[in-house]
Design a protein around this motif. Structure first.
Motif, PDB file in Angstrom:
ATOM      1  N   ALA A 198       4.664  -1.806  -2.541  1.00 48.28           N
ATOM      2  CA  ALA A 198       4.233  -2.753  -3.566  1.00 48.28           C
ATOM      3  C   ALA A 198       4.531  -4.145  -3.112  1.00 48.28           C
ATOM      4  O   ALA A 198       5.169  -4.341  -2.101  1.00 48.28           O
ATOM      5  CB  ALA A 198       4.920  -2.453  -4.892  1.00 48.28           C
ATOM      6  N   ALA A 235       3.708   4.812  -1.582  1.00 44.62           N
ATOM      7  CA  ALA A 235       3.139   3.537  -2.050  1.00 44.62           C
ATOM      8  C   ALA A 235       4.127   2.428  -1.828  1.00 44.62           C
ATOM      9  O   ALA A 235       5.275   2.530  -2.188  1.00 44.62           O
ATOM     10  CB  ALA A 235       2.775   3.639  -3.528  1.00 44.62           C
ATOM     11  N   ASP A 245      -9.290   2.360   5.242  1.00 49.18           N
ATOM     12  CA  ASP A 245      -7.953   1.881   5.570  1.00 49.18           C
ATOM     13  C   ASP A 245      -8.029   0.919   6.748  1.00 49.18           C
ATOM     14  O   ASP A 245      -8.657   1.235   7.776  1.00 49.18           O
ATOM     15  CB  ASP A 245      -7.033   3.039   5.969  1.00 49.18           C
ATOM     16  N   ARG A 263       1.625  -1.808  -5.646  1.00 44.09           N
ATOM     17  CA  ARG A 263       0.445  -1.439  -4.864  1.00 44.09           C
ATOM     18  C   ARG A 263       0.825  -1.013  -3.447  1.00 44.09           C
ATOM     19  O   ARG A 263       1.751  -1.578  -2.860  1.00 44.09           O
ATOM     20  CB  ARG A 263      -0.543  -2.603  -4.810  1.00 44.09           C
ATOM     21  N   PRO A 264       0.111  -0.045  -2.854  1.00 46.14           N
ATOM     22  CA  PRO A 264       0.395   0.424  -1.491  1.00 46.14           C
ATOM     23  C   PRO A 264      -0.252  -0.468  -0.434  1.00 46.14           C
ATOM     24  O   PRO A 264      -1.341  -0.178   0.058  1.00 46.14           O
ATOM     25  CB  PRO A 264      -0.204   1.827  -1.474  1.00 46.14           C
ATOM     26  N   PHE A 265       0.420  -1.539  -0.078  1.00 48.68           N
ATOM     27  CA  PHE A 265      -0.176  -2.500   0.842  1.00 48.68           C
ATOM     28  C   PHE A 265      -0.058  -2.047   2.294  1.00 48.68           C
ATOM     29  O   PHE A 265       0.974  -1.539   2.713  1.00 48.68           O
ATOM     30  CB  PHE A 265       0.471  -3.869   0.684  1.00 48.68           C
ATOM     31  N   ASN A 273      -9.865  -8.971  -6.920  1.00 53.53           N
ATOM     32  CA  ASN A 273      -9.534  -7.612  -6.509  1.00 53.53           C
ATOM     33  C   ASN A 273     -10.853  -6.873  -6.311  1.00 53.53           C
ATOM     34  O   ASN A 273     -11.587  -6.634  -7.277  1.00 53.53           O
ATOM     35  CB  ASN A 273      -8.678  -6.952  -7.589  1.00 53.53           C
ATOM     36  N   ASP A 283      -8.659   2.082  -1.665  1.00 51.36           N
ATOM     37  CA  ASP A 283      -8.447   0.891  -0.835  1.00 51.36           C
ATOM     38  C   ASP A 283      -9.030  -0.352  -1.494  1.00 51.36           C
ATOM     39  O   ASP A 283     -10.187  -0.365  -1.937  1.00 51.36           O
ATOM     40  CB  ASP A 283      -9.090   1.100   0.539  1.00 51.36           C
ATOM     41  N   ASN A 298      -4.377  -6.018   1.813  1.00 57.64           N
ATOM     42  CA  ASN A 298      -5.220  -4.836   1.739  1.00 57.64           C
ATOM     43  C   ASN A 298      -4.361  -3.610   1.444  1.00 57.64           C
ATOM     44  O   ASN A 298      -3.277  -3.446   1.997  1.00 57.64           O
ATOM     45  CB  ASN A 298      -6.022  -4.626   3.030  1.00 57.64           C
ATOM     46  N   THR A 299      -4.838  -2.796   0.520  1.00 59.09           N
ATOM     47  CA  THR A 299      -4.154  -1.551   0.223  1.00 59.09           C
ATOM     48  C   THR A 299      -4.791  -0.421   1.012  1.00 59.09           C
ATOM     49  O   THR A 299      -5.923  -0.544   1.489  1.00 59.09           O
ATOM     50  CB  THR A 299      -4.219  -1.215  -1.277  1.00 59.09           C
TER      51      THR A 299
END
Length: 417
Positions: A15, A13, A81, A262-264, A75, A60, A54-55
């Protein structure tokens, strides 16, 4: 080397954090001695717009952020993806490029996150796949890159047809995950070494590359209000202090705003192409009123109220909303009493001009008031006009930005000289 396939399988992840591009969110007011006042003009030069990210890797999301505070504005879920996202050259359309499988270019509804159209990417960019970078160019084309090679490609957003871009990363460098066209015409491109170090390059209009420094491992880059934001894989968004032009291998200077955890996978804004585009739905209105409306006599006081309202769906950040009020025809006959007041932002009188600049959230209304006292022996009219100074501003009604108050003396009306 950056490899988002490893990110998906390993669940790594990233952030995000954000850095303020401006200040002035407090409420202040002042009467200043005559001097040039440039606050509103500077804000109008390039209004800050929301940052979008975008994550990926599961759960997602498409997230909109305040570029000054890092607060989430919106959000929503997205279908899959995306290797990256980018707005069109005019800032009206959000594109995403799929990450896994055969690459496709999709149009994303910013309000819902739904895909409204999709087209297969064809041509040389389709072969390596794993497209992890996307930005718009001022000529209307999109620019993309892959984590599998040092090649860059343009994509026609209407057809999905790709073409080899004349410039490419040096040997041993692949795409780190994003690029953006700067206002000076250069492209800022993030490359990755085999050890994962992120290297920043400028690509000039003649397609020459200049390495300008290094960054922490970063997956995205975009712009807002003339500032450049870099998205670290470790969870920060960094605001670059400057984007050098000279060759360098030194770390680029930056400041950090916050971390989101967050996993951007990508980032973008309406200003991806280096132009000061407004995001659709950016608008505000200005209205002017006086009390009493007239007639008035020498010694009377007149209070003016300017009402500013966000009539759109996008906030104005920092000092990016504003107006100027020409008081010259009022101060010919009257004197300002006290200081102007503003319910938000900053109101200042300098010479014969009142200037206001400040933030304006969606649905918010700001009022600015000031009072004048009619001088002895005054005659004619107290007439003034207010004008919005930021893009998207307009008068609330026809004639609603102007007031004219008659002055009478000894029971007679005095015509303006």
């Amino acid at each position: 080397m950056r490899n988002r396939q490893r990110l998906v399988s390993g669940g790594l992840a990233a952030a995000v954090a954000m850095v303020s591009t401006a200040t002035g969110l407090g409420v202040t007011s002042a009467v200043a001695s005559p001097q040039p006042h440039h606050r509103a003009a500077a804000a109008a030069a390039c209004v800050p717009v929301p940052l979008w990210a975008n994550t990926g890797g599961g759960g997602d999301r498409l997230i909109e952020y305040n570029p000054l505070t890092g607060a989430e504005l919106q959000n929503v879920p997205i279908a899959r993806d995306y290797g990256d996202i980018a707005f069109s050259a005019d800032g009206t359309t959000l594109y995403g490029v799929t990450f896994l499988g055969a690459p496709r270019l999709v149009v994303i509804n910013t309000g819902t996150g739904a895909e409204t159209s999709t087209v297969a990417v064809s041509g040389p960019a389709a072969s390596p796949g794993v497209l992890n970078a996307l930005t718009s160019l001022s000529n209307g084309m999109l620019l993309t890159a892959t984590s599998r090679s040092g090649n860059l490609y343009t994509i026609d957003p209407a057809t999905g047809v790709s073409t080899a871009f004349p410039a490419q990363f040096p040997p041993g460098i692949t795409s780190a995950g994003d690029l953006t066209q700067l206002s000076d015409g250069d492209i800022l491109a993030l490359g990755a070494t085999s050890t994962g170090t992120t290297v920043a390059f400028r690509i000039a209009p003649d397609n020459t590359l200049t390495e300008i420094g290094t960054l922490p491992r970063s997956f995205g880059v975009t712009q807002s209000g003339g500032q450049v934001y870099v998205f670290e894989s470790g969870g920060n968004i960094d605001q670059l202090t400057s984007v050098p032009t000279a060759p360098s291998t030194a770390p680029l200077p930056f400041t950090v705003l916050a971390a989101t955890g967050r996993p951007f996978f990508g980032a973008g804004s309406a200003q991806d192409s280096g132009q000061c585009n407004l995001q659709p739905g950016t608008s505000y209105s200005v209205a002017k009123a006086s009390s009493p409306t007239g007639p008035v006599c020498p010694g009377d006081r007149v209070t003016y109220t300017v009402t500013v309202k966000n009539t759109g769906t996008t906030p104005y950040f920092g000092d990016s909303a504003g107006f100027v009020d020409d008081l010259s025809k009022v101060l010919d006959h009257a004197t300002v009493v006290g200081s102007p007041t503003a319910s938000a932002g900053t109101a200042t009188i300098s010479g014969t001009t009142l200037t206001w600049a400040g933030p304006l959230n969606v649905g918010d209304t700001v009022t600015v008031t000031y009072t004048v006292k009619v001088r002895a022996h005054a005659r004619g009219h107290l007439t003034n006009n207010v004008q919005p100074t930021a893009p998207g501003g307009s008068c609330a009604t026809m004639g609603g930005c102007t007031t004219s108050t008659d002055i009478k003396r000894h029971g007679r009306w005095w015509a303006a000289k």
